[in-house]
Scaffold this motif. Sequence first.
Motif, PDB file in Angstrom:
ATOM      1  N   TRP A   1      12.839  -9.627   0.942  1.00 33.57           N
ATOM      2  CA  TRP A   1      12.555  -9.770   2.372  1.00 33.57           C
ATOM      3  C   TRP A   1      13.746  -9.245   3.176  1.00 33.57           C
ATOM      4  O   TRP A   1      14.898  -9.377   2.772  1.00 33.57           O
ATOM      5  CB  TRP A   1      12.308 -11.237   2.730  1.00 33.57           C
ATOM      6  CG  TRP A   1      11.125 -11.850   2.045  1.00 33.57           C
ATOM      7  CD1 TRP A   1      11.139 -12.693   0.980  1.00 33.57           C
ATOM      8  CD2 TRP A   1       9.745 -11.662   2.381  1.00 33.57           C
ATOM      9  NE1 TRP A   1       9.862 -13.045   0.618  1.00 33.57           N
ATOM     10  CE2 TRP A   1       8.979 -12.431   1.456  1.00 33.57           C
ATOM     11  CE3 TRP A   1       9.081 -10.918   3.349  1.00 33.57           C
ATOM     12  CZ2 TRP A   1       7.589 -12.480   1.495  1.00 33.57           C
ATOM     13  CZ3 TRP A   1       7.689 -10.967   3.380  1.00 33.57           C
ATOM     14  CH2 TRP A   1       6.961 -11.734   2.474  1.00 33.57           C
ATOM     15  N   GLY A   2      13.469  -8.667   4.321  1.00 36.18           N
ATOM     16  CA  GLY A   2      14.548  -8.194   5.191  1.00 36.18           C
ATOM     17  C   GLY A   2      15.098  -6.831   4.831  1.00 36.18           C
ATOM     18  O   GLY A   2      16.064  -6.380   5.429  1.00 36.18           O
ATOM     19  N   VAL A   3      14.483  -6.160   3.851  1.00 33.22           N
ATOM     20  CA  VAL A   3      14.918  -4.823   3.439  1.00 33.22           C
ATOM     21  C   VAL A   3      13.833  -3.816   3.804  1.00 33.22           C
ATOM     22  O   VAL A   3      12.652  -4.068   3.591  1.00 33.22           O
ATOM     23  CB  VAL A   3      15.184  -4.770   1.922  1.00 33.22           C
ATOM     24  CG1 VAL A   3      15.475  -3.347   1.463  1.00 33.22           C
ATOM     25  CG2 VAL A   3      16.347  -5.674   1.564  1.00 33.22           C
ATOM     26  N   ALA A   4      14.236  -2.682   4.359  1.00 34.55           N
ATOM     27  CA  ALA A   4      13.294  -1.593   4.636  1.00 34.55           C
ATOM     28  C   ALA A   4      13.430  -0.553   3.542  1.00 34.55           C
ATOM     29  O   ALA A   4      14.532  -0.071   3.258  1.00 34.55           O
ATOM     30  CB  ALA A   4      13.586  -0.968   5.996  1.00 34.55           C
ATOM     31  N   PHE A   5      12.306  -0.214   2.905  1.00 38.54           N
ATOM     32  CA  PHE A   5      12.273   0.799   1.855  1.00 38.54           C
ATOM     33  C   PHE A   5      11.094   1.709   2.170  1.00 38.54           C
ATOM     34  O   PHE A   5       9.935   1.321   2.012  1.00 38.54           O
ATOM     35  CB  PHE A   5      12.127   0.130   0.490  1.00 38.54           C
ATOM     36  CG  PHE A   5      12.119   1.106  -0.665  1.00 38.54           C
ATOM     37  CD1 PHE A   5      13.257   1.818  -1.002  1.00 38.54           C
ATOM     38  CD2 PHE A   5      10.968   1.306  -1.420  1.00 38.54           C
ATOM     39  CE1 PHE A   5      13.253   2.712  -2.065  1.00 38.54           C
ATOM     40  CE2 PHE A   5      10.949   2.199  -2.479  1.00 38.54           C
ATOM     41  CZ  PHE A   5      12.091   2.902  -2.799  1.00 38.54           C
ATOM     42  N   LYS A   6      11.391   2.927   2.664  1.00 37.15           N
ATOM     43  CA  LYS A   6      10.350   3.794   3.199  1.00 37.15           C
ATOM     44  C   LYS A   6      10.578   5.238   2.765  1.00 37.15           C
ATOM     45  O   LYS A   6      11.668   5.631   2.348  1.00 37.15           O
ATOM     46  CB  LYS A   6      10.351   3.740   4.741  1.00 37.15           C
ATOM     47  CG  LYS A   6      10.139   2.355   5.324  1.00 37.15           C
ATOM     48  CD  LYS A   6       8.712   1.870   5.127  1.00 37.15           C
ATOM     49  CE  LYS A   6       8.498   0.480   5.697  1.00 37.15           C
ATOM     50  NZ  LYS A   6       7.114   0.004   5.517  1.00 37.15           N
TER      51      LYS A   6
ATOM     52  N   ASP B   1      13.168  -2.610  -7.110  1.00 45.45           N
ATOM     53  CA  ASP B   1      13.034  -3.906  -7.762  1.00 45.45           C
ATOM     54  C   ASP B   1      13.957  -4.896  -7.068  1.00 45.45           C
ATOM     55  O   ASP B   1      15.185  -4.797  -7.175  1.00 45.45           O
ATOM     56  CB  ASP B   1      13.389  -3.781  -9.245  1.00 45.45           C
ATOM     57  CG  ASP B   1      13.043  -5.029 -10.038  1.00 45.45           C
ATOM     58  OD1 ASP B   1      13.072  -6.123  -9.449  1.00 45.45           O
ATOM     59  OD2 ASP B   1      12.750  -4.911 -11.237  1.00 45.45           O
ATOM     60  N   ALA B   2      13.371  -5.860  -6.371  1.00 45.76           N
ATOM     61  CA  ALA B   2      14.163  -6.805  -5.581  1.00 45.76           C
ATOM     62  C   ALA B   2      14.939  -7.794  -6.442  1.00 45.76           C
ATOM     63  O   ALA B   2      15.838  -8.468  -5.940  1.00 45.76           O
ATOM     64  CB  ALA B   2      13.258  -7.566  -4.616  1.00 45.76           C
TER      65      ALA B   2
ATOM     66  N   GLY C   1       0.806  -1.202   0.000  1.00 43.57           N
ATOM     67  CA  GLY C   1       0.000   0.000   0.000  1.00 43.57           C
ATOM     68  C   GLY C   1       0.845   1.259   0.000  1.00 43.57           C
ATOM     69  O   GLY C   1       1.998   1.250   0.448  1.00 43.57           O
ATOM     70  N   CYS C   2       0.289   2.340  -0.517  1.00 38.03           N
ATOM     71  CA  CYS C   2       0.938   3.647  -0.450  1.00 38.03           C
ATOM     72  C   CYS C   2      -0.142   4.724  -0.507  1.00 38.03           C
ATOM     73  O   CYS C   2      -1.286   4.455  -0.871  1.00 38.03           O
ATOM     74  CB  CYS C   2       1.963   3.826  -1.568  1.00 38.03           C
ATOM     75  SG  CYS C   2       1.258   3.857  -3.228  1.00 38.03           S
TER      76      CYS C   2
ATOM     77  N   LEU D   1       8.144  -3.433  -3.034  1.00 37.26           N
ATOM     78  CA  LEU D   1       8.793  -2.447  -2.170  1.00 37.26           C
ATOM     79  C   LEU D   1       8.518  -1.067  -2.763  1.00 37.26           C
ATOM     80  O   LEU D   1       9.105  -0.694  -3.790  1.00 37.26           O
ATOM     81  CB  LEU D   1      10.294  -2.718  -2.090  1.00 37.26           C
ATOM     82  CG  LEU D   1      10.691  -4.084  -1.518  1.00 37.26           C
ATOM     83  CD1 LEU D   1      12.185  -4.333  -1.692  1.00 37.26           C
ATOM     84  CD2 LEU D   1      10.301  -4.182  -0.051  1.00 37.26           C
ATOM     85  N   VAL D   2       7.622  -0.320  -2.150  1.00 38.54           N
ATOM     86  CA  VAL D   2       7.204   0.966  -2.694  1.00 38.54           C
ATOM     87  C   VAL D   2       7.243   2.038  -1.604  1.00 38.54           C
ATOM     88  O   VAL D   2       7.092   1.751  -0.413  1.00 38.54           O
ATOM     89  CB  VAL D   2       5.781   0.892  -3.304  1.00 38.54           C
ATOM     90  CG1 VAL D   2       5.765  -0.031  -4.512  1.00 38.54           C
ATOM     91  CG2 VAL D   2       4.754   0.434  -2.272  1.00 38.54           C
ATOM     92  N   ALA D   3       7.441   3.279  -2.023  1.00 37.08           N
ATOM     93  CA  ALA D   3       7.441   4.424  -1.111  1.00 37.08           C
ATOM     94  C   ALA D   3       7.084   5.669  -1.907  1.00 37.08           C
ATOM     95  O   ALA D   3       7.420   5.779  -3.096  1.00 37.08           O
ATOM     96  CB  ALA D   3       8.804   4.590  -0.441  1.00 37.08           C
TER      97      ALA D   3
END
Length: 374
Positions: free
Chosen positions: A310-315, A278-279, A213-214, A266-268
């Motif tokens: 997984w295990g990555v924070a992208f904010k 893009d993972a 979501g965003c 992974l969206v922000a």
Amino acid sequence: MDGSSSYENGDVGSSDLQPQDADYSYLPSLLDELALLILARVPRSEYGKLCCVNKRYLALLKSYELSKIRRAIGIEEPSVFMLASGESRWWRFEHHFASFSKLPDLPSDQCFAAGDKESFCAGTHLLVSGKEIEGVVVWRYELDMKKWFKGPSMISPRCLFASVSCGDFACVAGGIGTGTGMEILNSAEKYTPENKSWNPLPKMNLRRKLCSGCYMDNKFYVIGGQNENGVDLTCGEFYDRDKNKWELIPDMLKDSPIPTSRSPPLVAVVKNELYSLDASSNKLKVYLKKSNSWKELGNVPVRADHSRGWGVAFKSLGDELLVIGGAWNSYTGQGMTIYTCCPDPNEEFLHWRCLGSGSNRMSHFVLNCSVMVV
């Protein structure tokens, strides 16, 4: 993060001092409305000192009205709440990771502590959803109270759902229901911290799990995921509050490969522009709204591909993008690195700024990360 902090062993602004009710009758008393306008302009890091003035100021500093005023006049300080692999307590980072503290122990059962969790913020509440022995529950950490509270639960408890923080409220949608049928959901809900309640939103067009979501253009977007048949979805949809309905966006992720067992997209959103990490390629992309396409902006400085996202924070961190994960030059994934950048959709490559490494303090694998802007 490699430096020391006076906040490390307690909450930011915490104090053993108690509010004093000294006799200030010889001073003119400010009306609560005026006092709140003044307090709203004081950095939150100073609130611990002001709490000790008297009980009236303590009550004003804990009031939900103060956060609303700060947001209305554009005074916002982002805090990052993070739980890394191997950690039993959440960390709170402030001032671009220059200061940090541990939150109190979350008083859940062992099932919740050991299981997967999902987190998001609404106002001054950090909400953490996970499964206890009795079923899926939501714990909330109230920043002003510096305490964990249980509930309220969602109307339709769920996991692997999309969530978004929208300032003074939050929304969730989709996911897997917790009933016996493990139904893939298209329902959506809104959480309001002021009255600590969940309210239903209209249902999405499609059922989806593992979606993201965003919040962009004052709309709640839900992107990607899988439908009830396990088929990967390249479409997105958004909830328009004015029309009180969901609008479908076909082929929103048509340019993005979707590898098996990948994380949710992974969206922000920064300055009302949507970015995606893009993972599969570690490339940053910006969404071009008019053409419903994506433009590449170069590589990110972390290994998002190490565990398929997984295990990555992208904010989003105010006007910046924040990415936390394993160092790019580490093929074993060891060594956490923290980077920010001020993205420009018109640039071909972005300039990332390293805020430090957490390799000596916590694992590179981020289990949960949420940003609270208050």
